[in-house]
Design a protein around this motif. Structure first.
Motif, PDB file in Angstrom:
ATOM      1  N   PHE A  93       0.852  -1.191   0.000  1.00 12.50           N
ATOM      2  CA  PHE A  93       0.000   0.000   0.000  1.00 12.50           C
ATOM      3  C   PHE A  93       0.885   1.238   0.000  1.00 12.50           C
ATOM      4  O   PHE A  93       2.014   1.209   0.492  1.00 12.50           O
ATOM      5  N   GLN A 104      -9.383   5.908   8.621  1.00 12.49           N
ATOM      6  CA  GLN A 104     -10.665   5.253   8.314  1.00 12.49           C
ATOM      7  C   GLN A 104     -11.181   4.472   9.525  1.00 12.49           C
ATOM      8  O   GLN A 104     -12.374   4.505   9.833  1.00 12.49           O
ATOM      9  N   SER A 110     -16.252   0.081   8.963  1.00 13.52           N
ATOM     10  CA  SER A 110     -15.934   0.121   7.527  1.00 13.52           C
ATOM     11  C   SER A 110     -16.832  -0.808   6.723  1.00 13.52           C
ATOM     12  O   SER A 110     -16.430  -1.320   5.680  1.00 13.52           O
ATOM     13  N   ARG A 112     -18.794  -0.357   4.539  1.00 15.94           N
ATOM     14  CA  ARG A 112     -19.240   0.492   3.436  1.00 15.94           C
ATOM     15  C   ARG A 112     -18.688  -0.133   2.175  1.00 15.94           C
ATOM     16  O   ARG A 112     -17.493  -0.178   1.973  1.00 15.94           O
ATOM     17  N   PHE A 113     -19.633  -0.620   1.380  1.00 17.71           N
ATOM     18  CA  PHE A 113     -19.251  -1.529   0.308  1.00 17.71           C
ATOM     19  C   PHE A 113     -19.215  -0.877  -1.064  1.00 17.71           C
ATOM     20  O   PHE A 113     -18.906  -1.535  -2.034  1.00 17.71           O
ATOM     21  N   TRP A 114     -19.591   0.370  -1.166  1.00 15.69           N
ATOM     22  CA  TRP A 114     -19.820   0.890  -2.509  1.00 15.69           C
ATOM     23  C   TRP A 114     -18.869   2.006  -2.937  1.00 15.69           C
ATOM     24  O   TRP A 114     -18.193   1.882  -3.955  1.00 15.69           O
ATOM     25  N   ALA A 115     -18.776   3.068  -2.148  1.00 15.37           N
ATOM     26  CA  ALA A 115     -17.985   4.226  -2.594  1.00 15.37           C
ATOM     27  C   ALA A 115     -16.491   3.898  -2.597  1.00 15.37           C
ATOM     28  O   ALA A 115     -16.003   3.141  -1.758  1.00 15.37           O
ATOM     29  N   ALA A 117     -12.942   4.018  -1.751  1.00 12.65           N
ATOM     30  CA  ALA A 117     -12.276   4.491  -0.529  1.00 12.65           C
ATOM     31  C   ALA A 117     -11.145   5.454  -0.847  1.00 12.65           C
ATOM     32  O   ALA A 117     -10.911   6.418  -0.121  1.00 12.65           O
TER      33      ALA A 117
ATOM     34  N   ALA B   8      -5.903   7.942  -7.457  1.00 12.18           N
ATOM     35  CA  ALA B   8      -6.538   7.495  -8.690  1.00 12.18           C
ATOM     36  C   ALA B   8      -5.488   7.395  -9.792  1.00 12.18           C
ATOM     37  O   ALA B   8      -4.712   8.320 -10.002  1.00 12.18           O
ATOM     38  N   ARG B  14      -6.048   3.352 -16.558  1.00  8.53           N
ATOM     39  CA  ARG B  14      -7.338   2.760 -16.243  1.00  8.53           C
ATOM     40  C   ARG B  14      -7.960   2.169 -17.509  1.00  8.53           C
ATOM     41  O   ARG B  14      -8.553   1.111 -17.492  1.00  8.53           O
ATOM     42  N   LEU B 186     -19.128  -6.268 -11.790  1.00  7.25           N
ATOM     43  CA  LEU B 186     -19.135  -4.822 -11.549  1.00  7.25           C
ATOM     44  C   LEU B 186     -19.344  -4.511 -10.064  1.00  7.25           C
ATOM     45  O   LEU B 186     -18.706  -3.612  -9.515  1.00  7.25           O
ATOM     46  N   GLY B 187     -20.215  -5.284  -9.441  1.00  7.05           N
ATOM     47  CA  GLY B 187     -20.464  -5.072  -8.013  1.00  7.05           C
ATOM     48  C   GLY B 187     -19.211  -5.325  -7.189  1.00  7.05           C
ATOM     49  O   GLY B 187     -18.851  -4.528  -6.324  1.00  7.05           O
ATOM     50  N   ARG B 190     -16.658  -2.624  -7.222  1.00  5.75           N
ATOM     51  CA  ARG B 190     -16.940  -1.568  -6.251  1.00  5.75           C
ATOM     52  C   ARG B 190     -16.531  -2.025  -4.850  1.00  5.75           C
ATOM     53  O   ARG B 190     -15.924  -1.271  -4.103  1.00  5.75           O
ATOM     54  N   VAL B 191     -16.908  -3.253  -4.540  1.00 11.10           N
ATOM     55  CA  VAL B 191     -16.658  -3.753  -3.178  1.00 11.10           C
ATOM     56  C   VAL B 191     -15.160  -3.752  -2.845  1.00 11.10           C
ATOM     57  O   VAL B 191     -14.753  -3.290  -1.787  1.00 11.10           O
ATOM     58  N   ALA B 193     -12.835  -1.991  -3.992  1.00 10.83           N
ATOM     59  CA  ALA B 193     -12.247  -0.652  -3.912  1.00 10.83           C
ATOM     60  C   ALA B 193     -12.861   0.177  -2.782  1.00 10.83           C
ATOM     61  O   ALA B 193     -12.383   1.257  -2.476  1.00 10.83           O
ATOM     62  N   SER B 194     -13.912  -0.356  -2.163  1.00 10.64           N
ATOM     63  CA  SER B 194     -14.606   0.394  -1.105  1.00 10.64           C
ATOM     64  C   SER B 194     -13.809   0.362   0.184  1.00 10.64           C
ATOM     65  O   SER B 194     -12.762  -0.282   0.275  1.00 10.64           O
ATOM     66  N   LYS B 195     -14.335   1.042   1.198  1.00 11.75           N
ATOM     67  CA  LYS B 195     -13.689   1.001   2.514  1.00 11.75           C
ATOM     68  C   LYS B 195     -13.601  -0.436   3.008  1.00 11.75           C
ATOM     69  O   LYS B 195     -12.581  -0.865   3.530  1.00 11.75           O
ATOM     70  N   PHE B 196     -14.681  -1.158   2.832  1.00 14.93           N
ATOM     71  CA  PHE B 196     -14.679  -2.559   3.251  1.00 14.93           C
ATOM     72  C   PHE B 196     -13.575  -3.334   2.523  1.00 14.93           C
ATOM     73  O   PHE B 196     -12.810  -4.078   3.132  1.00 14.93           O
ATOM     74  N   ARG B 198     -10.907  -2.239   1.132  1.00 19.24           N
ATOM     75  CA  ARG B 198      -9.565  -1.815   1.528  1.00 19.24           C
ATOM     76  C   ARG B 198      -9.152  -2.477   2.843  1.00 19.24           C
ATOM     77  O   ARG B 198      -8.017  -2.893   3.009  1.00 19.24           O
ATOM     78  N   ARG B 201      -8.313  -6.110   2.021  1.00 19.18           N
ATOM     79  CA  ARG B 201      -6.986  -6.234   1.404  1.00 19.18           C
ATOM     80  C   ARG B 201      -5.889  -6.028   2.443  1.00 19.18           C
ATOM     81  O   ARG B 201      -4.849  -6.691   2.421  1.00 19.18           O
TER      82      ARG B 201
END
Ligand SMILES: Nc1ncnc2c1ncn2[C@@H]1O[C@H](COP(=O)(O)OP(=O)(O)OP(=O)(O)O)[C@@H](O)[C@H]1O
Ligand SMILES: [Mg+2]
Lengths: 252, 322
Positions: A93, A104, A110, A112-115, A117, B8, B14, B186-187, B190-191, B193-196, B198, B201
């Motif tokens: 990272f 965070q 955390s 939050r599954f969509w936006a 990060a 980004a 990308r 696609l879902g 998003r998942v 790359a999301s806070k969750f 991250r 990972r």
């Protein structure tokens, strides 16, 4: 006011007693150093305070609360964060992301599954501010695996700071860094004085005696003395048990 | 550069990263037309199956590639999803509105229980315990004599959706599976790359560090495991509909191994990787098994070669990070 109170802590690994009947109190806002020869049980103490190791006996009170049985992540949420003696960062990272993850965590759960990060402006801005504090802002997009050893030591502290701690447990932050970077580290820790309470484990006596308000000397898991730097310098038991050959350095 | 665009990647990078997934989905999108032109409806069925397994491989990749959890029992969640359809169908419940959520829910529940127990262990013990639980489900299915025991059972038919869509039409079904795969892909993008994602990972790379900054790592890993189980369950729901048959073999540990092979060969920790892996493995299986019944003698060395020459999976041969 006491922020961290350690009461009669004990921990053994088989026949090795790494912590023996250890009591300690750290005043809020102070820098309290713990020194002692290799294998004295300093890291073992930090591990028990942080919650990675469960003590065999004794209590740890933090901010008026008995945390002896709390898991690591709960203690961090209460404001007790640590750094590691051996750098322990997320190597794949970026520096910013290493710190952002700590920010965070402080911002709540955390799930939050969509936006995306990495595009959270508020978190990134806070993470960047912390990197600035330790002087790593210009390295923010480097991977932790790419930066120098000294920079990774600073990152260690940045990550711990980003959790928003009341108290930092720093396990040899200067381990293996050169004199110049060591100097940088001392300066940085000085800026934290008063804002964050610090328990500082360190072998570099020069740094310890310049930074610490109080010092505890640990030998074979036992605290043989606690006092101001001057008191420790003058303590006969300390000289005998531990500082003997470094006498000159201490007096100088 | 403002703080919110820091990490980004540049637009060009990308775009290049998107080429391979696009090519994969384009390939899958032309299959029905090519099959129609060639007068080979069999290809529609083959690629329906491939996409169903691709969904399961995606599910596995979430825990394996992003969470670092080597689950050697993921076929079990497919099996639970499939059996839910089979059992409901047996009792005359053929409404997809009921069948599908129940299938997914049952698989999620199985993953919740198994995950909660398995995640107390680490490394090779985790592999063993996920395998052991999957085997328990496998033998349970074997023992369900009402539902065909070890022979399995044939379904009355595919799920019905109040006459809105007819799954019995091979092409319609193909496009539904295609849509499920595309939405899963696609879902999950998003998942991860999301806070969750991250946090997940981070746990894969260094769980101790994640705990030391305040994460209840077990909880996040369990959530990923359940999400993965649910998605694998959905793929099982599709599989039961596709074959109109369920049997304990769906849960065999060989199946679980196949899923791992798909993810690893395709590209662990990339999301188009498992899709490419599913295509590669199942097409090769199809082609090679026609040549010889000892097709694993050819397939085995191919796996070794891929893993050796293309560390990180075939999709990384095409450049781009993920
Ligand atoms: N997990 C463990 N299992 C067995 N023994 C251990 C373990 N951790 C530490 N020890 C032993 O406990 C004693 C204290 O070790 P510890 O690492 O706490 O010392 P330290 O003061 O941090 O030393 P250093 O200055 O070298 O970092 C040593 O004798 C060590 O060998
Ligand atoms: Mg140590």
């Amino acid at each position: 006011m006491t922020l961290l109170l350690v009461e009669r802590l004990a921990k053994s690994f088989g026949a090795v007693a790494a912590t023996r009947d250890l009591s300690l109190d750290v005043a809020e806002g102070s820098i309290h150093a713990v020194i002692g020869p290799n294998g004295a049980g300093k890291t073992t103490l930090v591990a028990q305070l942080a919650g990675e190791l469960r003590p065999d006996a004794g209590h740890v009170l933090f901010d008026g609360r008995d945390v002896t049985r709390l898991p690591v992540h709960r203690r961090v949420r209460l404001g007790l964060a640590r750094s590691f003696q051996i750098s322990n960062t997320l190597l794949s990272f970026s520096l910013l992301e290493n710190v952002a993850l700590a920010v965070q965590a402080r911002h709540g759960h955390s799930f939050r599954f969509w936006a995306d990060a990495s595009r959270d402006g508020r978190i990134n801005a806070e993470a960047l501010a912390v990197l600035q504090t330790v002087g790593l802002a210009d390295r923010r997009d480097r991977l932790a695996s790419e930066v120098s050893h000294g920079e990774r030591r600073l990152l260690e502290i940045a990550i711990a700071l980003a959790t928003g701690p009341k108290m930092l447990l720093l396990d040899e932050p200067m381990a293996g860094v050169g004199p110049e970077e060591g100097q940088r580290m001392v300066e940085m820790l000085r800026t934290l004085r008063g804002r964050v309470t610090i328990l500082l484990i360190e072998h570099d006596m020069d740094a310890v005696f310049r930074l610490a308000d109080r010092i505890t000397v640990l030998v074979y898991g036992r605290a043989i003395a606690t006092g101001t730097p001057d008191e420790i310098r003058a303590d006969a038991a300390v000289r005998e048990a531990y500082l003997g050959e470094e006498d000159d350095e201490l007096v100088a | 550069m403002s703080a919110d665009t820091l990490s980004a990647p540049p637009r060009a990078v990308r775009f290049r990263g998107a080429l391979l997934p696009l090519a994969l989905f384009a390939l899958l999108a032309v299959v029905p037309f090519v099959a129609g032109a060639l007068g080979q409806p069999f290809y529609v069925s083959l690629f329906t199956r491939i996409m169903i397994f691709a969904v399961a491989a995606l599910a596995l990749d979430l825990v394996l590639g992003y969470g670092g959890m080597v689950s050697l029992g993921h076929a079990a969640y497919m099996g639970v999803g499939a059996y839910a359809i089979g059992i409901l169908s047996f009792h005359g419940v053929d409404s997809g509105w009921l069948q599908w959520p129940l299938g997914i829910g049952a698989a999620a529940l199985a993953a919740l229980v198994i995950g909660a127990l398995s995640l107390r262990t680490r490394g090779v013990y985790f592999i063993m315990i996920t395998l052991a639980f999957a085997q328990m489900l496998y033998y349970t299915a074997n023992a369900l004599s009402t539902y065909g025991g070890d022979d399995g059972m044939t379904l009355w038919g595919r799920s019905s959706f109040s006459g809105l869509v007819k799954l019995s039409d091979a092409r319609t079904f193909y496009w539904i599976v295609f849509a499920v795969l595309a939405l899963s892909y696609l879902g999950l993008r998003r998942v991860v790359a999301s806070k969750f994602g991250r946090v997940l990972r981070g746990c894969k790379e260094n769980e101790r560090r994640m705990a030391a900054i305040g994460y209840n790592t077990a909880l996040y890993k369990l959530a990923a495991f359940v999400l993965s189980g649910a998605l694998a369950g959905l793929s099982g729901v599709l599989l039961a509909n596709h074959t109109e048959f369920v049997s304990p073999a769906y849960m065999s540990w060989v199946r679980s191994g196949d899923l791992i092979v798909m993810v690893v060969i395709g590209g662990l920790g990339t999301l188009h990787g498992p899709i490419a892996g599913a295509v590669l493995v199942l097409v090769l299986e199809e082609v090679l098994s026609k040549l010889t019944q000892h097709w694993w003698l050819i397939f085995g060395p191919l796996i070794v070669l891929t893993v050796w020459r293309a560390k990180g999976g075939v999709v990384r041969l095409f450049g781009g990070r993920a």
